[in-house]
Each structure stands twice: as structure tokens, then as C-alpha cells.
Design a protein around this motif. Structure first.
Motif, PDB file in Angstrom:
ATOM      1  N   LEU A 174      -7.097   2.551   0.960  1.00  0.00           N
ATOM      2  CA  LEU A 174      -8.028   1.435   0.803  1.00  0.00           C
ATOM      3  C   LEU A 174      -9.411   1.926   0.357  1.00  0.00           C
ATOM      4  O   LEU A 174      -9.976   1.430  -0.617  1.00  0.00           O
ATOM      5  N   MET A 210       0.835  -1.174   0.000  1.00  0.00           N
ATOM      6  CA  MET A 210       0.000   0.000   0.000  1.00  0.00           C
ATOM      7  C   MET A 210       0.883   1.241   0.000  1.00  0.00           C
ATOM      8  O   MET A 210       1.764   1.377   0.822  1.00  0.00           O
ATOM      9  N   GLU A 254     -15.995  -6.921   4.547  1.00  0.00           N
ATOM     10  CA  GLU A 254     -15.284  -7.370   3.345  1.00  0.00           C
ATOM     11  C   GLU A 254     -13.864  -7.825   3.666  1.00  0.00           C
ATOM     12  O   GLU A 254     -13.313  -8.670   2.978  1.00  0.00           O
ATOM     13  N   LEU A 255     -13.288  -7.275   4.712  1.00  0.00           N
ATOM     14  CA  LEU A 255     -11.946  -7.677   5.136  1.00  0.00           C
ATOM     15  C   LEU A 255     -11.991  -8.893   6.061  1.00  0.00           C
ATOM     16  O   LEU A 255     -10.977  -9.298   6.606  1.00  0.00           O
ATOM     17  N   ASP A 307      -6.422  -4.295  -2.556  1.00  0.00           N
ATOM     18  CA  ASP A 307      -7.260  -4.924  -1.528  1.00  0.00           C
ATOM     19  C   ASP A 307      -8.707  -4.451  -1.567  1.00  0.00           C
ATOM     20  O   ASP A 307      -9.554  -4.998  -0.874  1.00  0.00           O
ATOM     21  N   THR A 308      -9.004  -3.434  -2.346  1.00  0.00           N
ATOM     22  CA  THR A 308     -10.335  -2.850  -2.385  1.00  0.00           C
ATOM     23  C   THR A 308     -11.200  -3.605  -3.387  1.00  0.00           C
ATOM     24  O   THR A 308     -10.764  -3.910  -4.482  1.00  0.00           O
ATOM     25  N   ASN A 309     -12.456  -3.897  -2.990  1.00  0.00           N
ATOM     26  CA  ASN A 309     -13.362  -4.548  -3.931  1.00  0.00           C
ATOM     27  C   ASN A 309     -14.556  -3.633  -4.231  1.00  0.00           C
ATOM     28  O   ASN A 309     -14.669  -2.531  -3.687  1.00  0.00           O
ATOM     29  N   GLU A 341      -3.443   5.036   5.348  1.00  0.00           N
ATOM     30  CA  GLU A 341      -3.636   3.694   4.787  1.00  0.00           C
ATOM     31  C   GLU A 341      -5.117   3.393   4.572  1.00  0.00           C
ATOM     32  O   GLU A 341      -5.502   2.782   3.574  1.00  0.00           O
ATOM     33  N   CYS A 368      -5.525   0.647  -3.952  1.00  0.00           N
ATOM     34  CA  CYS A 368      -4.708  -0.548  -3.732  1.00  0.00           C
ATOM     35  C   CYS A 368      -5.502  -1.764  -4.194  1.00  0.00           C
ATOM     36  O   CYS A 368      -6.704  -1.686  -4.404  1.00  0.00           O
TER      37      CYS A 368
END
Length: 100
Positions: free
Chosen positions: A69, A1, A53-54, A76-78, A65, A74
Motif C-alpha cells: 500500500l 493486493m 485517507e482510508l 488503493d493508494t492515492n 500488505e 496497489c
């Protein structure tokens, strides 16, 4: 990140007082999205989606950070996180304009 992102200001004014919560906070995007008490209810709803979601794991990140997100900067994001962040920003923008 990548957490070396620029520290963006929320407005062009030189005032460091948040017009929504009247706290003498530096009006950064980080304050508005993560710290301002006037947006806390909508922010909590957004964060509940993101944490689900995490995997509801305990996540310790700096404010910067979290912004990386939430803004989809990054891998890791949906889509659900992006949608929750978009809905938060729309509600926040509406509340901000109602306050003026």
C-alpha cells in the motif's frame, strides 16, 4: 493486493543488526519502514495520513500488505499516501546518514 513480493534487504551487509536501533532484527525494508523505533515519529506521521485517507477505519494488514500500500503497488493508494510515504523515506534517509 499482491503480498508475494520479494523480501528485500535494506543493506547489502550480512549483519542482521539494524544500525539505527541496534535490534537484532532482519534488516528488511519492512523493519525499516514499519518497525524500527528510530523512525517511529516520522512513521507515525505517515501512518496518520494513510489512515485518514482510508477513512480512519480499523485496518488489519500484514507488514508486507502495508508496504504494498505505502509503495503504491496497489490500486488503493492515492497521491496523498504516496506523498506521505515519500516524505517519510526522505526523513528516514536523512536520519540514517546523520547516524553514520
Amino acid at each position: 493486493m499482491d503480498v508475494n513480493a520479494k523480501n528485500y534487504r535494506w543493506s547489502e551487509s550480512r549483519s542482521k543488526v539494524c544500525q539505527m536501533c541496534d535490534m537484532e532484527e532482519d534488516k528488511t525494508v519492512e523493519h525499516v519502514v514499519l518497525e524500527c523505533v528510530k523512525y517511529a515519529r516520522d512513521g507515525n506521521e505517515m501512518m496518520q495520513v494513510v489512515l485518514r485517507e482510508l477513512g480512519n477505519a480499523r485496518v488489519e494488514m500484514t507488514g508486507r500488505e502495508w508496504l504494498v500500500l505505502l509503495l503504491g503497488l496497489c490500486g488503493d493508494t492515492n497521491d496523498r499516501m504516496i506523498k506521505a510515504a515519500k516524505e517519510f523515506l526522505e526523513e528516514m534517509w536523512h536520519a540514517r546518514h546523520m547516524n553514520q
